[in-house]
Design an enzyme around this catalytic site. Structure first.
Site, mmCIF file in Angstrom:
data_model
loop_
_atom_site.group_PDB
_atom_site.id
_atom_site.type_symbol
_atom_site.label_atom_id
_atom_site.label_comp_id
_atom_site.label_asym_id
_atom_site.label_seq_id
_atom_site.Cartn_x
_atom_site.Cartn_y
_atom_site.Cartn_z
ATOM 1 N N ASP A 8 0.880 -1.164 0.000
ATOM 2 C CA ASP A 8 0.000 0.000 0.000
ATOM 3 C C ASP A 8 0.926 1.224 0.000
ATOM 4 O O ASP A 8 2.122 1.103 0.304
ATOM 5 C CB ASP A 8 -0.883 -0.030 1.250
ATOM 6 C CG ASP A 8 -1.687 1.238 1.414
ATOM 7 O OD1 ASP A 8 -2.312 1.683 0.437
ATOM 8 O OD2 ASP A 8 -1.682 1.806 2.533
ATOM 9 N N ASP A 10 -0.159 5.117 0.851
ATOM 10 C CA ASP A 10 -0.432 6.125 1.880
ATOM 11 C C ASP A 10 -0.403 5.496 3.270
ATOM 12 O O ASP A 10 -1.242 4.657 3.583
ATOM 13 C CB ASP A 10 -1.807 6.767 1.643
ATOM 14 C CG ASP A 10 -1.906 7.452 0.285
ATOM 15 O OD1 ASP A 10 -1.020 8.252 -0.030
ATOM 16 O OD2 ASP A 10 -2.880 7.183 -0.445
HETATM 17 C C1 G6P Z 1 -5.806 5.769 -0.342
HETATM 18 C C2 G6P Z 1 -5.893 6.485 0.990
HETATM 19 C C3 G6P Z 1 -7.250 7.106 1.182
HETATM 20 C C4 G6P Z 1 -7.643 7.939 -0.024
HETATM 21 C C5 G6P Z 1 -7.627 7.087 -1.274
HETATM 22 C C6 G6P Z 1 -7.996 7.867 -2.530
HETATM 23 O O1 G6P Z 1 -6.523 4.603 -0.234
HETATM 24 O O2 G6P Z 1 -5.638 5.580 2.052
HETATM 25 O O3 G6P Z 1 -7.219 7.892 2.348
HETATM 26 O O4 G6P Z 1 -8.925 8.506 0.140
HETATM 27 O O5 G6P Z 1 -6.334 6.546 -1.427
HETATM 28 O O6 G6P Z 1 -6.993 8.798 -2.809
HETATM 29 P P1 G6P Z 1 -7.107 9.924 -3.923
HETATM 30 O O7 G6P Z 1 -5.735 10.522 -3.953
HETATM 31 O O8 G6P Z 1 -7.478 9.263 -5.203
HETATM 32 O O9 G6P Z 1 -8.151 10.866 -3.462
HETATM 33 MG MG MG Z 2 -2.773 3.203 3.517
#
Ligand code: G6P
Ligand code: MG
Length: 222
Positions: A8, A10
């Site tokens: 993953d 983030d």
């Molecule tokens: C990851 C993060 C989320 C986020 C999602 C979408 O899964 O953990 O917190 O909302 O990505 O990210 P984006 O950059 O497309 O809004």
């Molecule tokens: Mg994450």
């Protein structure tokens, strides 16, 4: 030996989970909704549209806005998030990640990315990490967000590896659920995660020999 490790992004490779939280918090505040870090755990690993839905649902506002308004909110959140991203550099790679990537390469293990963030390519580029990855799943091509296993299955397919020969690393509860549903071996980063095959508190505790030993123990004794 496991044939692949899928990361993953983030909250695992870099602390952008905090940036996502700050941006959502600011947008929510504008809508008169307060969100805290405990609630934010439910947003981790969840795509942009589903995150907005969860925030609105929390305040009983699930049906309060038109699709165009919701789109506008998502754009505002993303603009805030991208402002926070502007300073991101290789110095923001979390501890333990670069040594692990190097050890995986040396072991001949394939390396994948499974982030539902549409900003993932830019984040990876800002961190200077693109070249390490053999395959990055395209968030825009997905039908389902985590906790659905789609993104991990896509990553395994892209790497040419069977899920039961691969490890997934996640900081989100939705992500652990997705990895487990895919048939991969799950590694959780974070004190509050449940259901991970192997759990650590911080990325600094990630070490290839330990990971390998735990994975091998699972193969011997599933
Ligand atoms: C990851 C993060 C989320 C986020 C999602 C979408 O899964 O953990 O917190 O909302 O990505 O990210 P984006 O950059 O497309 O809004
Ligand atoms: Mg994450």
């Amino acid at each position: 030996l496991p044939q692949a490790v899928v990361f993953d992004l983030d909250g695992v490779i870099t602390d952008t989970a905090e940036f996502h939280f700050l941006a959502w918090q600011q947008l929510a505040q504008k809508l008169g909704i307060s969100i805290d870090r405990a609630f934010n755990e439910q947003l981790k690993g969840v795509n942009r549209a589903d995150s907005l839905t969860r925030i609105l649902q929390r305040a009983g506002q699930a049906d309060a806005y038109t699709p165009a308004q919701r789109q506008q909110f998502m754009t505002e959140k993303n603009d805030l998030y991208r402002e926070l991203l502007a300073t991101l550099s290789p110095a923001d790679i979390l501890p333990g990640i670069l040594p692990l990537l190097a050890d995986l390469r040396a072991a001949g293990c394939r390396i994948g990315l499974a982030s539902v963030s549409e900003n993932a390519p830019q984040v990876l580029a800002s961190l200077g990490l693109c070249d390490w990855f053999h395959f990055c799943a395209d968030a825009r091509a997905l039908t389902h967000s985590k906790p659905h296993p789609e993104i991990f299955l896509t990553a395994c397919r892209g790497l040419g590896v069977a899920p039961d020969q691969a490890i997934g690393i996640e900081d989100a509860q939705a992500g652990i659920t997705a990895i487990n549903a895919s048939g991969m071996y799950s590694v959780g980063i974070g004190a509050s995660l449940t259901g991970a095959d192997y759990r650590l508190n911080h990325t600094g505790e990630l070490a290839w020999p330990d990971l390998l030993a735990h994975w091998q123990a699972e193969q011997a004794c599933p």
